[in-house]
Structures are given as structure tokens and as C-alpha cells.
Design an enzyme around this catalytic site. Structure first.
Site, PDB file in Angstrom:
ATOM      1  N   SER A 142       0.831  -1.195   0.000  1.00 44.77           N
ATOM      2  CA  SER A 142       0.000   0.000   0.000  1.00 44.77           C
ATOM      3  C   SER A 142       0.876   1.259   0.000  1.00 44.77           C
ATOM      4  O   SER A 142       1.714   1.434  -0.880  1.00 44.77           O
ATOM      5  CB  SER A 142      -0.968  -0.044   1.187  1.00 44.77           C
ATOM      6  OG  SER A 142      -2.018   0.872   1.016  1.00 44.77           O
ATOM      7  N   GLU A 239      -9.646  -3.978  -6.477  1.00 42.54           N
ATOM      8  CA  GLU A 239      -9.345  -2.892  -5.544  1.00 42.54           C
ATOM      9  C   GLU A 239      -9.186  -1.555  -6.248  1.00 42.54           C
ATOM     10  O   GLU A 239      -8.927  -1.472  -7.446  1.00 42.54           O
ATOM     11  CB  GLU A 239      -8.103  -3.203  -4.719  1.00 42.54           C
ATOM     12  CG  GLU A 239      -6.793  -3.257  -5.474  1.00 42.54           C
ATOM     13  CD  GLU A 239      -5.617  -3.390  -4.519  1.00 42.54           C
ATOM     14  OE1 GLU A 239      -5.307  -2.397  -3.846  1.00 42.54           O
ATOM     15  OE2 GLU A 239      -5.011  -4.480  -4.451  1.00 42.54           O
ATOM     16  N   HIS A 269      -7.807  -5.485  -0.801  1.00 41.85           N
ATOM     17  CA  HIS A 269      -6.542  -4.761  -0.739  1.00 41.85           C
ATOM     18  C   HIS A 269      -5.573  -5.427   0.243  1.00 41.85           C
ATOM     19  O   HIS A 269      -5.928  -5.704   1.386  1.00 41.85           O
ATOM     20  CB  HIS A 269      -6.824  -3.318  -0.316  1.00 41.85           C
ATOM     21  CG  HIS A 269      -5.626  -2.446  -0.194  1.00 41.85           C
ATOM     22  ND1 HIS A 269      -4.726  -2.255  -1.216  1.00 41.85           N
ATOM     23  CD2 HIS A 269      -5.176  -1.700   0.859  1.00 41.85           C
ATOM     24  CE1 HIS A 269      -3.777  -1.423  -0.814  1.00 41.85           C
ATOM     25  NE2 HIS A 269      -4.024  -1.084   0.431  1.00 41.85           N
TER      26      HIS A 269
END
Length: 317
Positions: A142, A239, A269
Site C-alpha cells: 500500500s 481494488e 486490498h
């Protein structure tokens, strides 16, 4: 067909999303701490504080650890939350599979410490990792994948000899405001229960604090990726951050970088964090391990394992 465990976790996430209120940084950080507290030691891996780095950093060492390779793994959290200790489970499984030590750095968070504070901390962590072993795989998930890619770009531009490869899970690679109202960020809103509508704006405002999002040091989709080492990207087709990985993979490939991109259907995610519990996560990490082991063995473009063979037609004929 996804596993029963996936269906169970997806139900949890959608129930939580339905109860979600306005963006609340304190609540996000409290939730991250609660998830980190759920970690249980993984047999065969020893964890210890990495005291030379910021408080809260860890070093995960597998039994029979190799001394020629270390993985630097940078946690996510939208640049605003997340903890290094929250990545211990994933790091432990990477350590077991690769037999490499995994360094988990803590870094300063926004809005208290906006760009470039977190990146500076991750660059310092890379330098420490390079002192532990001659070759470093830089990984992240991320927002941590953004920082990992920025570390790779920075140290590659300096021709650092220790960079071996990059592993990027569901990265936030574009912080320009317009990104958060179009493409997969908008198209996958209903299929992504983990990333709320306001997160993009919050990341932009808190992390950048007025700094231009057009800077390749915060939006690496705009960076020159020539000279990067082999990259391994995993992202879910469901996502909001799908386009970020697709764009990075495309740009890197066009600029001569060896890229392995895996787009998994239906996953949420950073599903890789469920390794050891979620079958799809365990498989994703196994594939990551295979990539790391391949590049560590020199089996990549310009790799030492490919340097042999005949040097002239006369040798063939």
C-alpha cells in the site's frame, strides 16, 4: 472460486464498511494497533527490536538464515497510520520461505511529519539493511509500496550495489487529486471494502502538506524507472488501487525493467497480510518467495546465472 476463508473475511470487511463513519485518524491508528496485537509468533522465526532504527522497528530472523540477502519490508497505512509490528506475520512467512532476514522499519507518519520525513526514515532503513547483507530486496504494501519504490528509485539512481529487486503489493503510486475521482479508484468503489472514499484526499492533504503531487518522489507513476532492478507486483483486480500498479508495471516495462505483474481477481486490498490463515494469501506469498529466490539465484535479465553460454557463432557451429 475463492476460498471459504476469503468469503468469511470479505463478509467482515463489508460489515465494517457499512458501519464506518467519517474519516477518523485516531480510530485508524487504534485499529492498526489492535490488528498488530493479534500477531502470534511463527515457529522458526525469531523477532527482535531493530534498535538502530526508529523505536518500533523489528528484525525477523528465520532458522538457518542466509547471510547474503535481506528483505526490507515497509508497512502501509495511507502514510497516516500503520505499524511495523503489524507486518510481523507477513514478514515471518517471507523469512521462512526465502531464508532471508526481514527488516521492518518504523517511519514517521503524517500529518505530524509529512513528506519527506517517512521517506527519509525508509532510506535510512535501507542503508541499515545494506549493512546486514550485500543484497537487499525492497518490499512494501500500500503506502509502504510507494515508499519502497521511492527507495528503489533513489538508491538505483546512485548505482547502489546492494539493490537486488523490488516487491510491491497494492501500491499507492499516484497522489494527484484527479486520480481519486476516476479510473479504478471510482470504478472499484463497490468492490473494495477496505479503502473509503475520503482516503485519497486525506493521503494527499496529510502526507503532502502542500507539496506538489506531481513530484515523482511522491507519485512514482511519473518517475523515470530506467535502471531499476527486477520488480514483482501483486494487486487485486477488484481494488481501487488497481490502476496504480498497472501504470507502474507498464511504465517500468517500457523503460527496460524486468517486471512480473500478477493481477488477482476478487481479492481485497493487501490480502497477502492474511498469509497462514487465508489460502489465497499463502499462495500469493509463496509466489513472492519464488520470485525472491529466483532473483537471488541470479536468474533474471542481466543476472549472473545467465552470463554463460557461447560468445560466438563459431562456438555453436
Amino acid at each position: 472460486m475463492p476460498s471459504a476463508t476469503y468469503a468469511l473475511m470479505k463478509g467482515w470487511f463489508y460489515q465494517s464498511a457499512a458501519q464506518r463513519g467519517p474519516m477518523d485518524l485516531a480510530a485508524e491508528r487504534e485499529q492498526a494497533a489492535g490488528l498488530a496485537d493479534m500477531y502470534r509468533p511463527v515457529p522458526g522465526v525469531v523477532e527482535e527490536s531493530a534498535e538502530v532504527l526508529r523505536a518500533g522497528s523489528y528484525l525477523m530472523t528465520p532458522d538457518g538464515a542466509r547471510d547474503d540477502l535481506v528483505i526490507l519490508f515497509i508497512h502501509g497505512g495511507g502514510f497516516r497510520s500503520g505499524l511495523a509490528r503489524g507486518s510481523r506475520g507477513l514478514a515471518a512467512h517471507l523469512a521462512l520461505g526465502t531464508k532471508a532476514r526481514v527488516l521492518l522499519p518504523e517511519y514517521r507518519l503524517a500529518p505530524e511529519d509529512p513528506f519527506p520525513a517517512g521517506l527519509d526514515d525508509c532510506l535510512a532503513a535501507f542503508d541499515h539493511a545494506a549493512s546486514l547483507a550485500p543484497r537487499v530486496v525492497v518490499a512494501g504494501e500500500s503506502a509502504g509500496a510507494n515508499l519502497a519504490l521511492e527507495v528503489l528509485l533513489s538508491r538505483s539512481s546512485e548505482n547502489h550495489p546492494g539493490i537486488l529487486a523490488g516487491v510491491l503489493y497494492g501500491g499507492v503510486f499516484d497522489l494527484r487529486k484527479e486520480r481519486f475521482s476516476q479510473g479504478s479508484w471510482a470504478d472499484n468503489a463497490d468492490s473494495d471494502p477496505l479503502l473509503p472514499d475520503g482516503l485519497g484526499q486525506a493521503m494527499h492533504d496529510d502526507y503532502l502538506a502542500g507539496h506538489s503531487a506531481d513530484d515523482p518522489l511522491v507519485s512514482p507513476v511519473l518517475a523515470d524507472m530506467t535502471g531499476l532492478p527486477p520488480l514483482f507486483l501483486q494487486v487485486s483486480g477488484a481494488e481501487r488501487l488497481l490502476d496504480d500498479s498497472l501504470t507502474v508495471a507498464d511504465r517500468a516495462a517500457r523503460e527496460g525493467v524486468e517486471v512480473e505483474l500478477q493481477v488477482w481477481p476478487k481479492m481485497f486490498h493487501v490480502w497477502q497480510a492474511g498469509t497462514g490463515f487465508l489460502p489465497e494469501a499463502t499462495e500469493a506469498v509463496d509466489r513472492t518467495v519464488a520470485f525472491v529466490r529466483r532473483v537471488a539465484d541470479g536468474r533474471f535479465v542481466d543476472g549472473p546465472a545467465l552470463l554463460g553460454g557461447p560468445a560466438s557463432l563459431e562456438e555453436v557451429l
